[in-house]
Design an enzyme around this catalytic site. Sequence first.
Site, PDB file in Angstrom:
ATOM      1  N   GLU A 101       0.872  -1.187   0.000  1.00 54.19           N
ATOM      2  CA  GLU A 101       0.000   0.000   0.000  1.00 54.19           C
ATOM      3  C   GLU A 101       0.908   1.237   0.000  1.00 54.19           C
ATOM      4  O   GLU A 101       1.945   1.236   0.683  1.00 54.19           O
ATOM      5  CB  GLU A 101      -0.830  -0.012   1.301  1.00 54.19           C
ATOM      6  CG  GLU A 101      -1.609   1.266   1.577  1.00 54.19           C
ATOM      7  CD  GLU A 101      -2.172   1.333   3.009  1.00 54.19           C
ATOM      8  OE1 GLU A 101      -1.482   0.852   3.952  1.00 54.19           O
ATOM      9  OE2 GLU A 101      -3.266   1.874   3.184  1.00 54.19           O
ATOM     10  N   LYS A 143      -9.342   1.923  -1.783  1.00 54.21           N
ATOM     11  CA  LYS A 143      -9.546   1.434  -0.409  1.00 54.21           C
ATOM     12  C   LYS A 143     -10.882   1.895   0.172  1.00 54.21           C
ATOM     13  O   LYS A 143     -11.182   3.096   0.201  1.00 54.21           O
ATOM     14  CB  LYS A 143      -8.390   1.931   0.465  1.00 54.21           C
ATOM     15  CG  LYS A 143      -8.375   1.419   1.893  1.00 54.21           C
ATOM     16  CD  LYS A 143      -7.097   1.899   2.568  1.00 54.21           C
ATOM     17  CE  LYS A 143      -6.929   1.413   3.987  1.00 54.21           C
ATOM     18  NZ  LYS A 143      -5.657   1.897   4.579  1.00 54.21           N
ATOM     19  N   CYS A 182      -4.753  -2.879   2.946  1.00 54.23           N
ATOM     20  CA  CYS A 182      -4.449  -2.809   4.381  1.00 54.23           C
ATOM     21  C   CYS A 182      -5.631  -3.039   5.311  1.00 54.23           C
ATOM     22  O   CYS A 182      -6.034  -4.161   5.526  1.00 54.23           O
ATOM     23  CB  CYS A 182      -3.755  -1.498   4.713  1.00 54.23           C
ATOM     24  SG  CYS A 182      -3.062  -1.539   6.383  1.00 54.23           S
ATOM     25  N   ASN A 226       0.368  -0.906   5.496  1.00 53.23           N
ATOM     26  CA  ASN A 226       1.246  -0.087   6.344  1.00 53.23           C
ATOM     27  C   ASN A 226       0.623  -0.160   7.723  1.00 53.23           C
ATOM     28  O   ASN A 226      -0.382   0.510   7.995  1.00 53.23           O
ATOM     29  CB  ASN A 226       1.209   1.387   5.930  1.00 53.23           C
ATOM     30  CG  ASN A 226       2.046   1.712   4.715  1.00 53.23           C
ATOM     31  OD1 ASN A 226       3.140   2.236   4.820  1.00 53.23           O
ATOM     32  ND2 ASN A 226       1.487   1.423   3.547  1.00 53.23           N
ATOM     33  N   GLU A 230      -5.965   9.127   7.347  1.00 52.84           N
ATOM     34  CA  GLU A 230      -6.498   8.691   6.040  1.00 52.84           C
ATOM     35  C   GLU A 230      -7.877   9.280   5.766  1.00 52.84           C
ATOM     36  O   GLU A 230      -8.226   9.571   4.634  1.00 52.84           O
ATOM     37  CB  GLU A 230      -6.553   7.158   5.966  1.00 52.84           C
ATOM     38  CG  GLU A 230      -5.186   6.544   5.853  1.00 52.84           C
ATOM     39  CD  GLU A 230      -5.257   5.086   5.446  1.00 52.84           C
ATOM     40  OE1 GLU A 230      -5.808   4.783   4.385  1.00 52.84           O
ATOM     41  OE2 GLU A 230      -4.762   4.253   6.222  1.00 52.84           O
TER      42      GLU A 230
END
Length: 346
Positions: free
Chosen positions: A47, A128, A196, A221, A148
């Site tokens: 990622e 994602k 992830c 990550n 994020e």
Amino acid sequence: MARTLIVAAAQVGAINKDTPKQEVVQRLIKLLHEAASKKVQLVVFPEIALTTFFPRYLFTSQEELDEFFEHGEDVTQSPDVKSLFDEAKSHGIDITLGYAERTPEGTGYNTCVHYSASEGKVISKYRKVHLPGTKEPFEDPEAINQLEKRYFEPGNLGFQAYRAPGLVPDAANKTSVKEGQSTAGKGDPILGMMICNDRRWPEAWRVYALQGVELITYGFNTGGNMAHLWGSKPMSPEEATREALFHSKLVQQANSYMNACFSISSARCGLDDGKYDLIAGSAIVSPEGHVMAEAKTTGDELVVAEIDLENCRQGKEKTFDFARHRRIETYGLIPRQTGIVEPELL
Ligand code: CDT
């Protein structure tokens, strides 16, 4: 009939905030060369593989933030990254690559693509869906942020399984199959990508499994020591890292088994800027939930295994034969409700 292919996770170690993308891409190309020497057909990169995991930082300058993104529709033409796709094509190796995407409309996504060497183009894109962390940074200056939700929108492409051509010989296609004949387990490999945090959500795996997925790939990550986000009881940094690794493997093994598919996970890991610890543990897991190969280091490393997609049939046709055993009349809450609603108090 055996449907074997050689696959790899290309684990990538520490990347600092000021490491130039070109330098990272050279490291990815080195891993690709190693893959070529081992006859690997598909390499899974992590990622956000091109830069440090930048959502840990609060940026006040849009210009500075935008440096971490690839801009435009086609990442294979991104100036800093084009050479990676060109190398993949020249070696005949498919790759999946995670990166931060800024669309022409200006929206940010945490994205990955599958580049097919035989087709010479991207054959699938995934954005994602499950974005962890917070929109606002923590007040505690010691906390490690995961912003994020600030920098990305939730993915809008769903969990779309796809077939990857050119990886297994003699794959059945529309014209080679006679009417009424079952095609299950005979065509080109059925793949699904996630990124992830998605790996912790069984719904993501199951939506792919309902499309007959045979191989799920994802990069990650994962902070080794993110007490503010994990919300776990106080532990030493060593214990926290062990726990994070345990959960990472747990979800990969359990979900591969419960969905009768192979999986490849690829870590961005190591100590970024000498202080931000990301776990390693890249692994290739079988449909029975066994680890077939896993990383031994916390740096750049290629993890390789030969997989036979035929081994998905047993789970798909027996223990987890969905058509015979699933009871959808009892699963109604899943698409209707997001959070928890407890039974009334006694
Ligand atoms: N990159 C990413 O999604 N990381 C999350 C961290 C969760 S918050 C501690 C993960 O699920 O590994």
